[in-house]
Design a protein around this motif. Structure first.
Motif, PDB file in Angstrom:
ATOM      1  N   VAL A 167      10.016 -14.324  -7.451  1.00 25.82           N
ATOM      2  CA  VAL A 167      11.144 -15.104  -6.925  1.00 25.82           C
ATOM      3  C   VAL A 167      10.918 -16.588  -7.216  1.00 25.82           C
ATOM      4  N   ALA A 168       9.678 -17.063  -7.048  1.00 25.20           N
ATOM      5  CA  ALA A 168       9.359 -18.471  -7.312  1.00 25.20           C
ATOM      6  C   ALA A 168       9.595 -18.842  -8.773  1.00 25.20           C
ATOM      7  N   GLN A 201      18.102  -8.917 -10.546  1.00 28.33           N
ATOM      8  CA  GLN A 201      17.426  -9.658 -11.603  1.00 28.33           C
ATOM      9  C   GLN A 201      18.150 -10.972 -11.805  1.00 28.33           C
ATOM     10  N   ARG A 202      17.422 -12.003 -12.063  1.00 25.96           N
ATOM     11  CA  ARG A 202      17.987 -13.326 -12.330  1.00 25.96           C
ATOM     12  C   ARG A 202      17.792 -13.634 -13.800  1.00 25.96           C
ATOM     13  N   GLN A 244       3.501 -11.632 -16.463  1.00 27.25           N
ATOM     14  CA  GLN A 244       3.167 -10.505 -15.606  1.00 27.25           C
ATOM     15  C   GLN A 244       4.275 -10.380 -14.554  1.00 27.25           C
ATOM     16  N   ALA A 245       5.303  -9.604 -14.876  1.00 24.50           N
ATOM     17  CA  ALA A 245       6.454  -9.471 -14.000  1.00 24.50           C
ATOM     18  C   ALA A 245       6.850  -8.006 -13.849  1.00 24.50           C
ATOM     19  N   PRO A 246       6.018  -7.206 -13.195  1.00 25.77           N
ATOM     20  CA  PRO A 246       6.327  -5.780 -13.086  1.00 25.77           C
ATOM     21  C   PRO A 246       7.592  -5.482 -12.279  1.00 25.77           C
ATOM     22  N   ILE A 286      13.642 -12.999 -10.037  1.00 24.60           N
ATOM     23  CA  ILE A 286      14.268 -12.097  -9.071  1.00 24.60           C
ATOM     24  C   ILE A 286      14.950 -12.931  -7.995  1.00 24.60           C
ATOM     25  N   ALA A 287      16.101 -12.451  -7.536  1.00 20.20           N
ATOM     26  CA  ALA A 287      16.816 -13.117  -6.449  1.00 20.20           C
ATOM     27  C   ALA A 287      17.235 -12.080  -5.419  1.00 20.20           C
ATOM     28  N   GLU A 288      17.276 -12.502  -4.170  1.00 16.18           N
ATOM     29  CA  GLU A 288      17.810 -11.623  -3.143  1.00 16.18           C
ATOM     30  C   GLU A 288      19.324 -11.680  -3.243  1.00 16.18           C
ATOM     31  N   PRO A 289      19.999 -10.530  -3.074  1.00 17.38           N
ATOM     32  CA  PRO A 289      21.456 -10.549  -3.138  1.00 17.38           C
ATOM     33  C   PRO A 289      22.039 -11.349  -1.978  1.00 17.38           C
TER      34      PRO A 289
END
Length: 73
Positions: A50-51, A3-4, A12-14, A55-58
């Motif tokens: 992500v945009a 999570q960022r 709307q961020a399920p 959310i971010a990739e580790p």
């Protein structure tokens, strides 16, 4: 996935919501399985979140070699 920034309550961020419920981090596979939708819908939602910066990739793990201690030291 991690999570960022938390999304707005009305957003709307399920996927980000699932991450919050699991201490802010889980594998992409677990996130998809808990999402419960088709893989294409999951990736479309992931791209959106992500945009928005929710959310971010580790970071990719790196392996470093450590020099061996001098013999007899």
């Amino acid at each position: 996935m991690t999570q960022r920034a938390p999304p707005d309550v009305k957003a709307q961020a399920p996927l980000a919501t699932l991450l919050v419920r699991h201490n802010g981090e889980m594998s992409a596979r677990d996130l998809w399985q808990r999402f419960g939708g088709e893989i294409d819908a999951f990736y479309a939602q992931l791209k959106t979140e992500v945009a928005h910066g929710w959310i971010a990739e580790p970071a990719v793990a790196e392996v470093r070699e450590k020099a061996a201690a001098a013999a007899g030291a």
